[in-house]
Design an enzyme around this catalytic site. Structure first.
Site: not given
Length: 419
Positions: A206, A234, A265
């Site tokens: 990340s 991610h 996310k």
């Protein structure tokens, strides 16, 4: 007699109160010294207050007009998608605001089980288990799975939640140099004496935007009889042809044993995390994973939103495929302007600056130009590696990206950050 006893009691208590006050004063002095050190180092992290929904354009308290947001984990732009919001409202209407319980007591609803099944299907795994966050998923995995007979081998730049989760377990711990497969092989050779060997890595890192070499990791794991764990926080939703993550991107979906990821996310952006993998592992986590056993169930609205996002992703990969060109546009233009961008081909685009105070000042000046970005410095990244982490979203237009680059060039020149 009574009066004497009264005053003896008062006097005997007074020193305790004084000592307590003295301890609090000592604590305040220590804390104030720590905070002043953070300010002096230029690593103080202020929280800007957003007064609107999450999206490519947001409103920020104290700043007039709309601001372009280039630092959210809202990779697919679904945090405020109307169908996702409606699904959350419908779930809350039908199932309530919350469960007031952990899962095993009276906190499991049909929507929780349906979402877990959907997650397993999405990742092509046997089963899945929900957590309040992926941090909790990482905190709950290693301790429940590994014993003193086992070993875990971890990339040195793994996310803090992986590091903390590994600290909680009693397995033998090996740390290999970042993305260094020769070092991983040496550690695997050293770990052959243990019962189970688990290689743990982020799929996409990340802070640097680089991607783990999963093909080589899986090859080494197979050669040395190890299991592979990947945190896909991610990557889930937008890496790979259909957004399954780095294991799909690199063609090793059938070789990664365990996946942890987040709902906070790309998958709606609210909250929540999960582990998906072999059925017996998920069953064991339901029995032994402390964050699962001792945390309230995910709220129905969060479950409803995440479930709708997975429906959208499994129905079409169009939004996933729009990410690559936008990411490449930003990276190419920034590098042409003279900036150093870490990583490759990932929507995380760290603009490397080195100095913490420079990163903070440039981020502040970007906001004055209508661009919301944040400087990252120690302890989030190593000392001397300060940066502004830009994140590209599927809902950014080409014009948005070009405007962000233009602002970076102006601010970079004004601060002497460009050659």
């Amino acid at each position: 007699m009574w009066a004497g006893g009264f005053w003896r009691a008062v006097l005997s208590r007074a020193p305790c109160g004084s000592r307590a006050q003295s301890a609090v004063a000592q604590l305040r002095g220590i804390l104030e010294g720590e905070l002043e050190g953070i300010r002096a180092a230029g690593t103080w992290k202020s929280e800007r207050i957003i007064t609107s929904r999450q999206g490519p354009y947001i409103h920020v308290d104290g700043v007039s007009g709309g601001i372009l947001n280039f630092c959210a984990n809202n990779y697919l732009g679904l945090s405020s998608h109307p169908e996702v919001i409606q699904a959350g409202l419908q779930a809350m209407e039908e199932f309530g605001a919350g469960l007031s319980s952990v899962r095993f007591i009276c906190g499991t609803q049909s929507i929780h089980k349906n979402l877990e099944a959907k997650i397993a299907r999405f990742h092509q795994r046997e089963d899945a288990i929900l957590y309040p966050s992926c941090f909790d998923a990482n905190a709950g995995l290693f301790e429940a799975l590994l014993t003193p007979e086992d070993a875990v081998l971890s990339d040195e730049l793994n996310h803090a939640s992986i590091i903390d989760g590994i600290r909680l377990c009693r397995a033998h711990k090996y740390r290999y140099c970042h993305l260094d497969m020769a070092d991983l092989e040496a550690k695997l050779q050293e770990a052959q004496k243990h019962r189970l060997r688990l290689v743990a890595t982020d799929g996409a890192f990340s802070m640097d935007g680089d991607i783990a070499p999963l093909q080589e990791i899986c090859r080494l794991a197979s050669q040395y009889g190890a299991l592979v764990f990947v945190d896909e926080s991610h990557a889930t939703g937008f890496l790979g042809p259909t957004g399954r993550g780095t294991d799909e991107l690199l063609g090793v979906m059938d070789q990664v044993t365990i996946i942890n990821s987040t709902l906070g996310k790309a998958l709606g952006g609210a909250s929540g995390g999960y582990t998906t993998g072999p059925g017996p592992l998920v069953s064991l986590l339901r029995q032994r994973s402390r964050p699962y056993l001792f945390s309230n169930s995910l709220p129905p609205a969060v479950v409803g939103c995440a479930s709708k996002v997975l429906d959208l992703l499994m129905g079409s990969s169009t939004i996933v495929q729009s990410m690559a060109a936008k990411t490449q546009r930003f990276r190419t233009k920034m590098e042409a302007a003279g900036f150093t961008i870490s990583g490759a081909s990932h929507p995380i685009c760290p603009v490397m600056l080195g100095d913490a105070q420079l990163a903070s000042r440039m981020a502040d000046d970007m906001l004055k130009r209508g661009i919301f970005v944040i400087g990252f410095s120690y302890p989030v990244v190593p000392k001397g590696k300060a940066r502004i982490r830009v994140q590209i979203s599927a809902v950014h237009s080409e014009e948005d990206i070009d405007r962000c680059v233009e602002a970076f060039v102006e601010v970079g020149w004004s601060h002497g950050a460009l050659p």
